[in-house]
Design a protein around this motif. Sequence first.
Motif, short mmCIF file in Angstrom:
data_model
loop_
_atom_site.label_atom_id
_atom_site.label_comp_id
_atom_site.label_asym_id
_atom_site.label_seq_id
_atom_site.Cartn_x
_atom_site.Cartn_y
_atom_site.Cartn_z
N ARG A 62 43.05 60.01 -7.73
CA ARG A 62 43.66 61.07 -6.94
C ARG A 62 44.42 60.41 -5.80
O ARG A 62 44.21 59.24 -5.50
N ALA A 63 45.28 61.16 -5.14
CA ALA A 63 46.22 60.57 -4.19
C ALA A 63 45.55 59.78 -3.09
O ALA A 63 46.01 58.69 -2.71
N ASP A 64 44.43 60.29 -2.53
CA ASP A 64 43.82 59.61 -1.39
C ASP A 64 42.97 58.42 -1.80
O ASP A 64 42.28 57.83 -0.96
N GLY A 65 43.06 58.02 -3.05
CA GLY A 65 42.37 56.81 -3.51
C GLY A 65 43.23 55.58 -3.45
O GLY A 65 42.79 54.49 -3.83
N GLN A 66 44.46 55.68 -2.97
CA GLN A 66 45.40 54.56 -3.02
C GLN A 66 45.24 53.64 -1.82
O GLN A 66 45.26 54.07 -0.67
N GLY A 67 45.13 52.34 -2.12
CA GLY A 67 44.99 51.36 -1.05
C GLY A 67 45.98 50.21 -1.14
O GLY A 67 45.96 49.32 -0.30
N TYR A 68 46.84 50.22 -2.16
CA TYR A 68 47.81 49.16 -2.37
C TYR A 68 49.12 49.80 -2.82
O TYR A 68 49.12 50.88 -3.42
N PRO A 69 50.25 49.17 -2.57
CA PRO A 69 51.53 49.79 -2.95
C PRO A 69 51.74 49.81 -4.45
O PRO A 69 51.34 48.90 -5.17
N ASN A 70 52.34 50.91 -4.92
CA ASN A 70 52.81 51.00 -6.31
C ASN A 70 51.72 50.79 -7.35
O ASN A 70 51.96 50.24 -8.42
N ASP A 116 46.04 61.66 7.12
CA ASP A 116 45.68 61.15 8.45
C ASP A 116 44.26 60.59 8.51
O ASP A 116 43.79 60.23 9.59
N GLU A 117 43.57 60.54 7.37
CA GLU A 117 42.22 59.99 7.38
C GLU A 117 41.87 59.36 6.04
O GLU A 117 42.52 59.62 5.02
N VAL A 118 40.84 58.53 6.07
CA VAL A 118 40.34 57.84 4.89
C VAL A 118 38.90 58.28 4.69
O VAL A 118 38.15 58.46 5.66
N PRO A 141 36.91 54.92 8.32
CA PRO A 141 36.90 56.12 7.47
C PRO A 141 36.01 57.22 8.04
O PRO A 141 35.17 56.98 8.91
N ARG A 142 36.22 58.42 7.52
CA ARG A 142 35.30 59.52 7.79
C ARG A 142 34.31 59.60 6.64
O ARG A 142 34.68 59.48 5.47
N ALA A 143 33.04 59.83 6.96
CA ALA A 143 32.03 59.94 5.92
C ALA A 143 32.24 61.21 5.10
O ALA A 143 32.47 62.30 5.66
N LEU A 144 32.18 61.07 3.80
CA LEU A 144 32.30 62.22 2.90
C LEU A 144 31.19 63.23 3.16
O LEU A 144 30.03 62.86 3.39
N THR A 145 31.52 64.51 3.08
CA THR A 145 30.49 65.54 3.08
C THR A 145 29.88 65.64 1.69
O THR A 145 30.44 65.14 0.71
N VAL A 146 28.75 66.30 1.58
CA VAL A 146 28.12 66.49 0.28
C VAL A 146 29.04 67.27 -0.65
O VAL A 146 29.16 66.95 -1.84
N ALA A 147 29.71 68.26 -0.12
CA ALA A 147 30.65 69.05 -0.94
C ALA A 147 31.80 68.17 -1.42
O ALA A 147 32.26 68.30 -2.57
N GLU A 148 32.30 67.28 -0.57
CA GLU A 148 33.39 66.39 -0.96
C GLU A 148 32.94 65.38 -2.01
O GLU A 148 33.74 64.99 -2.88
N ILE A 149 31.70 64.97 -1.95
CA ILE A 149 31.17 64.07 -2.98
C ILE A 149 31.17 64.77 -4.34
O ILE A 149 31.56 64.18 -5.36
N ALA A 150 30.77 66.04 -4.37
CA ALA A 150 30.78 66.79 -5.63
C ALA A 150 32.21 66.90 -6.18
O ALA A 150 32.43 66.77 -7.39
N THR A 151 33.17 67.12 -5.29
CA THR A 151 34.57 67.18 -5.72
C THR A 151 35.03 65.84 -6.27
O THR A 151 35.75 65.78 -7.28
N LEU A 152 34.61 64.77 -5.62
CA LEU A 152 34.99 63.44 -6.07
C LEU A 152 34.44 63.15 -7.46
O LEU A 152 35.13 62.55 -8.31
N VAL A 153 33.21 63.55 -7.73
CA VAL A 153 32.63 63.39 -9.07
C VAL A 153 33.51 64.09 -10.10
O VAL A 153 33.83 63.52 -11.15
N GLU A 154 33.91 65.31 -9.80
CA GLU A 154 34.77 66.05 -10.73
C GLU A 154 36.12 65.36 -10.90
O GLU A 154 36.68 65.34 -12.01
#
Length: 347
Positions: A62-70, A116-118, A141-154
């Motif tokens: 997903r888009a916010d997983g990018q850490g290197y160009p291209n 604006d955040e990681v 970074p900001r710590a993931l919430t439990v709900a965000e972790i569930a979204t990340l799994v999906e």
Amino acid sequence: MTQSLFTPFVLNERLMLNNRILMAPLTRCMAGPGLVPTQTMADYYARRADAGLIISEATIIRADGQGYPNTPGLFTQEQIAGWRVVTDAVHEKGGKIFAQLWHTGRVAHPHFWGGDEVLAPSAVGIEGTVPRMRELAYLVPRALTVAEIATLVEDYAKAAENAIEAGFDGVEIHGANGYMIDEFLHHDTNRRTDEFGGSAENMVRFPLQVVDAVIERIGAWRTALRISPAAYFNIAPDNRDREVFDLLLARLDERELAYLHGGIFDDSVHYDYLDGRVSDYLRAHSRHTLVGVGGYSADTGASAIDEGKFDLLAIGRPFIANHDYVARVKAGQEVLAYSDEQLPVLY
């Protein structure tokens, strides 16, 4: 010396590899606009299709997983279509290819997606700047919430589904090398006090949820995992990590996987808290098909296979320098040396 590398290998009842040489995932930073794979990338992978299995460069889920160009993605229809060109080219040459699924976690940078955040397991930053973009300093970074972790799994599961739509033969979940999943597995980067941190039982929860979600979506026979029991890249070592990986491997043994891949740059290094090398530790604690990697040549890798240390050999940088690596080794020809100048080149 290398004869064992060229025997076919039954990965499972549905996947047969033509040989035991795997092309390791190699980040090339050559995706086009929209992080869409290009025809040049298709040509690059097709030239290496005589590997028993190609593991693609790490591909963001997903888009916010990018850490290197291209770096390419697998979360838009355009990206899926671009990867279909790549997988078709590999299959036309008789090869097989898995997609490596990636979220870089705290190594991501919002420059790439206009945020604006990681996000990461905990609010623990990393020093330094983004490779190839030295003007970009890493953020805390900001710590993931439990709900965000569930979204990340999906999102991992959806990316796996997208990979199959794009024609990949399977996926390798990138749980190694200091990125998102690996960050949950090490005490240095996981300082949570909820159900996802604080104990081995909690620290393996998210990685296992990802594995289970991907298996449910595409099948265990198409699901592989890469892990780094040794904290050697972007993470500080902690002897308590041994308990976490002991538990993770025990829980993985309760599941079917296509293979388990060690994430290490140099497998000759001895780690006291692992009682030896990463490959030896994995072999002693896992029943799965094991991929060895980390500085092996064809000769040393074949010897390790013959000695039962692992089952398949992943080759990295030599595949950049030698698109015909497999043919050269089989014929006993010289393998061209890799140099950093080859990094931006696809051929």
